[in-house]
Design a protein around this motif. Structure first.
Motif, mmCIF file in Angstrom:
data_model
loop_
_atom_site.group_PDB
_atom_site.id
_atom_site.type_symbol
_atom_site.label_atom_id
_atom_site.label_comp_id
_atom_site.label_asym_id
_atom_site.label_seq_id
_atom_site.Cartn_x
_atom_site.Cartn_y
_atom_site.Cartn_z
ATOM 1 N N ASP A 1 0.850 -1.189 0.000
ATOM 2 C CA ASP A 1 0.000 0.000 0.000
ATOM 3 C C ASP A 1 0.891 1.245 0.000
ATOM 4 O O ASP A 1 1.801 1.372 0.823
ATOM 5 C CB ASP A 1 -0.898 -0.013 1.238
ATOM 6 N N LYS A 2 0.635 2.158 -0.905
ATOM 7 C CA LYS A 2 1.494 3.331 -1.080
ATOM 8 C C LYS A 2 1.487 4.269 0.123
ATOM 9 O O LYS A 2 2.330 5.165 0.217
ATOM 10 C CB LYS A 2 1.072 4.110 -2.330
ATOM 11 N N THR A 3 0.541 4.086 1.041
ATOM 12 C CA THR A 3 0.505 4.941 2.231
ATOM 13 C C THR A 3 1.256 4.324 3.411
ATOM 14 O O THR A 3 1.395 4.969 4.451
ATOM 15 C CB THR A 3 -0.951 5.210 2.660
ATOM 16 N N VAL A 4 1.724 3.095 3.253
ATOM 17 C CA VAL A 4 2.382 2.382 4.354
ATOM 18 C C VAL A 4 3.901 2.459 4.199
ATOM 19 O O VAL A 4 4.441 2.187 3.129
ATOM 20 C CB VAL A 4 1.922 0.908 4.403
ATOM 21 N N LYS A 5 4.580 2.827 5.291
ATOM 22 C CA LYS A 5 6.035 2.933 5.290
ATOM 23 C C LYS A 5 6.721 1.839 6.104
ATOM 24 O O LYS A 5 7.935 1.640 5.985
ATOM 25 C CB LYS A 5 6.458 4.295 5.846
ATOM 26 N N LEU A 6 5.961 1.148 6.937
ATOM 27 C CA LEU A 6 6.540 0.137 7.812
ATOM 28 C C LEU A 6 5.450 -0.852 8.208
ATOM 29 O O LEU A 6 4.318 -0.450 8.475
ATOM 30 C CB LEU A 6 7.122 0.794 9.071
ATOM 31 N N VAL A 7 5.794 -2.141 8.226
ATOM 32 C CA VAL A 7 4.897 -3.170 8.745
ATOM 33 C C VAL A 7 5.496 -3.688 10.048
ATOM 34 O O VAL A 7 6.671 -4.083 10.084
ATOM 35 C CB VAL A 7 4.718 -4.332 7.751
ATOM 36 N N VAL A 8 4.704 -3.668 11.114
ATOM 37 C CA VAL A 8 5.156 -4.117 12.427
ATOM 38 C C VAL A 8 4.384 -5.376 12.808
ATOM 39 O O VAL A 8 3.151 -5.385 12.789
ATOM 40 C CB VAL A 8 4.943 -3.024 13.496
ATOM 41 N N VAL A 9 5.110 -6.432 13.149
ATOM 42 C CA VAL A 9 4.494 -7.705 13.536
ATOM 43 C C VAL A 9 4.787 -7.959 15.013
ATOM 44 O O VAL A 9 5.950 -7.946 15.433
ATOM 45 C CB VAL A 9 5.031 -8.873 12.689
ATOM 46 N N THR A 10 3.734 -8.182 15.782
ATOM 47 C CA THR A 10 3.866 -8.469 17.206
ATOM 48 C C THR A 10 3.009 -9.680 17.555
ATOM 49 O O THR A 10 2.183 -10.123 16.751
ATOM 50 C CB THR A 10 3.416 -7.269 18.063
ATOM 51 N N GLY A 11 3.202 -10.195 18.750
ATOM 52 C CA GLY A 11 2.400 -11.319 19.219
ATOM 53 C C GLY A 11 1.830 -11.035 20.592
ATOM 54 O O GLY A 11 2.526 -10.494 21.458
ATOM 55 N N GLU A 12 0.576 -11.393 20.796
ATOM 56 C CA GLU A 12 -0.034 -11.231 22.110
ATOM 57 C C GLU A 12 0.421 -12.351 23.042
ATOM 58 O O GLU A 12 0.887 -13.402 22.597
ATOM 59 C CB GLU A 12 -1.560 -11.241 21.983
ATOM 60 N N GLY A 13 0.272 -12.126 24.337
ATOM 61 C CA GLY A 13 0.577 -13.168 25.306
ATOM 62 C C GLY A 13 2.032 -13.190 25.723
ATOM 63 O O GLY A 13 2.790 -12.249 25.492
ATOM 64 N N ASP A 14 2.420 -14.309 26.328
ATOM 65 C CA ASP A 14 3.764 -14.423 26.897
ATOM 66 C C ASP A 14 4.842 -14.663 25.850
ATOM 67 O O ASP A 14 6.006 -14.333 26.078
ATOM 68 C CB ASP A 14 3.801 -15.570 27.917
ATOM 69 N N ASP A 15 4.471 -15.279 24.725
ATOM 70 C CA ASP A 15 5.456 -15.680 23.725
ATOM 71 C C ASP A 15 5.109 -15.109 22.355
ATOM 72 O O ASP A 15 3.935 -15.049 21.978
ATOM 73 C CB ASP A 15 5.527 -17.204 23.622
ATOM 74 N N PHE A 16 6.141 -14.757 21.601
ATOM 75 C CA PHE A 16 5.918 -14.235 20.254
ATOM 76 C C PHE A 16 5.294 -15.292 19.349
ATOM 77 O O PHE A 16 4.217 -15.100 18.788
ATOM 78 C CB PHE A 16 7.231 -13.736 19.653
ATOM 79 N N CYS A 17 5.963 -16.444 19.205
ATOM 80 C CA CYS A 17 5.435 -17.520 18.358
ATOM 81 C C CYS A 17 6.184 -18.802 18.676
ATOM 82 O O CYS A 17 7.415 -18.839 18.594
ATOM 83 C CB CYS A 17 5.576 -17.171 16.877
#
Length: 245
Positions: A47-63
């Motif tokens: 998407d031309k309006t997006v400059k960064l994608v941030v990936v996070t995980g809920e809870g105690d562990d990322f994945c």
């Protein structure tokens, strides 16, 4: 659960946020989930309006890696494994590489197996002090060659091999020394560290960020002369862009 229930997508100005939202299950992902999240990350970053994608995980562990879905029959042969499992995993790595803008992954707790490789493949990885990374597949005598393929472009070969052979967890500081992690945030300070990083990119020109991502992806495949020429071409295009003021 459907793949879309494993993660959600939100927009925060020029930032697309992708959140693994099954923390009670360790944010594990089955192959269909992997296909969906990889495609979503790439679509958001395109998407031309997006400059960064941030990936996070809920809870105690990322994945905590790949999700085994009850009642689903394991692949019966090598071809089925390639089509149903390996291609989905490799597709995530490909989508992370081909997302036009940088992808930042924030890791708390454990990043295990696929989760570890996902964190390694990201352009920027911020780990909270106390985070732990592992590639435990050889516990079951399964060579984690897919995870290795994600880690090798980012880490020294001996560091990857050590993780694979010993199956030991490494802490955030060791992951940083190995090149898997970009920065280590203090305990309890992961969100603040991510927000600080976002602030450094949010007002930058998107075309410049795209050029950097493209150069970092392609330059390692070139000889030194090719790297220099390609770098000169990219910066020349950026400096002479009609959109510059």
């Amino acid at each position: 659960m459907t793949a879309s229930e494993r993660f959600r997508i939100d927009r925060d100005g020029p930032v697309a946020r992708v959140t693994l939202c099954q923390g009670a299950e360790g944010n594990t992902l089955a192959p269909p989930d992997m296909q969906a999240i990889g495609a979503a990350i790439r679509a958001e970053g395109s998407d031309k309006t997006v400059k960064l994608v941030v990936v996070t995980g809920e809870g105690d562990d990322f994945c905590l890696g790949r999700r085994i879905v009850p009642g689903v029959t394991p692949p019966a042969n090598a071809r089925a494994f390639r089509e149903r499992v390996a291609d989905a995993i490799l597709g995530v790595y490909e989508n992370l590489r081909m997302t036009p803008v940088p992808v930042l992954v924030a890791v708390q707790g454990r990043a295990k197996g696929f989760g570890c490789a996902f964190a390694a493949q990201a352009d920027v990885t911020i780990a909270e002090d106390g985070a732990r990374f592992s590639m435990p597949e050889m516990d079951g005598n399964l060579p984690p060659t897919l995870a290795i393929s994600a880690a090798l472009p980012k880490m020294p070969a001996k560091a990857v091999l050590d993780m694979v052979l010993t199956r030991d967890e490494i802490d955030a500081q060791t992951a940083h020394a190995f090149g898997m992690v970009s920065r280590v945030a203090p305990k309890g300070g992961l969100t603040a560290a991510v927000d600080t990083y976002i602030a450094k990119l949010a007002d930058r020109d998107r075309d410049a960020l795209v050029a950097i991502k493209e150069y970092m992806r392609l330059a390692p495949t070139m000889d030194l002369a090719g790297q220099a020429r390609y770098g000169a071409n990219l910066i020349a295009v950026e400096m002479t862009s009609q959109d510059k003021t």
